[in-house]
Design an enzyme around this catalytic site. Structure first.
Site, PDB file in Angstrom:
ATOM      1  N   CYS A  76       0.789  -1.238   0.157  1.00 27.48           N
ATOM      2  CA  CYS A  76       0.038   0.005   0.057  1.00 27.48           C
ATOM      3  C   CYS A  76       0.908   1.198   0.153  1.00 27.48           C
ATOM      4  CB  CYS A  76      -0.801  -0.097   1.526  1.00 27.48           C
ATOM      5  SG  CYS A  76      -1.809   1.340   1.364  1.00 27.48           S
ATOM      6  N   CYS A 148      -8.362  -5.411 -10.353  1.00 28.53           N
ATOM      7  CA  CYS A 148      -7.876  -4.275 -11.122  1.00 28.53           C
ATOM      8  C   CYS A 148      -7.609  -3.189 -10.279  1.00 28.53           C
ATOM      9  CB  CYS A 148      -9.173  -3.946 -12.072  1.00 28.53           C
ATOM     10  SG  CYS A 148      -8.763  -2.582 -13.206  1.00 28.53           S
TER      11      CYS A 148
HETATM   12 ZN   LIG Z   1      -2.931   0.956   3.275  1.00 29.92          ZN
END
Ligand SMILES: [Zn+2]
Length: 161
Positions: A76, A148
């Site tokens: 992330c 996606c």
């Molecule tokens: Zn995160």
């Protein structure tokens, strides 16, 4: 401010009950990593903020990660949680990095009806950042799923070898 007052009130109420119950409610109420929008804005690039915090979509074929096939893990971009592995990445031809599965437990799902029909929205389970969507037209030989994902939401960490 209203929200904070409410959370305080709820935890005050729960502290009269068992501590186990308190823990459970707390985990559901917010993501482990929570920051104000101003804090996110200061930390993220404009593109990352648009995707992660405003659920935007980057232009197809714009991400350098779209054609990245190096060995490693995709984290992330906001909180550094590992989300996808390179061995599960495939070329979907859509112009966005695509994976046939997530790293179990690190990606959360929700329903996004913004464009008129229901799609499964994916977000980081740690910070709540928007990642992309999951579709059922992925590789049939494996999971059949196509995750996606916006490259702007990801940070590639190459494997050491
Ligand atoms: Zn995160």
């Amino acid at each position: 401010m209203k929200k904070i007052a409410l959370i305080t009130l709820v935890s005050l109420f729960l502290s009269c009950n068992s501590s186990a119950q308190k823990k459970e409610t707390k985990a559901k109420a917010s993501f482990p990593v929570t920051k104000t929008e101003a804090e996110w804005k200061a930390e993220l690039t404009e593109e990352q903020y648009y995707v992660l915090r405003e659920a935007g979509t980057e232009r197809p074929f714009s991400s350098p990660l779209n054609k990245n096939y190096k060995k490693g893990v995709y984290h992330c971009a906001a909180c550094d949680t590992p989300l996808f592995k390179s061995e599960h990445k495939f070329d979907s031809g859509t112009g966005w990095p695509s994976f046939d599965r997530v790293i179990e437990g690190n990606v959360a799902f929700g329903t996004d009806t913004k464009i008129g029909y229901t799609r499964d929205e994916e977000h980081c389970a740690t910070c709540g950042g928007h990642l992309g969507h999951v579709f059922n037209d992925g590789p049939k030989a494996t999971t059949g799923k196509r995750h996606c994902i916006n490259g702007d939401a990801l940070k590639f960490v190459p494997a050491e070898d």
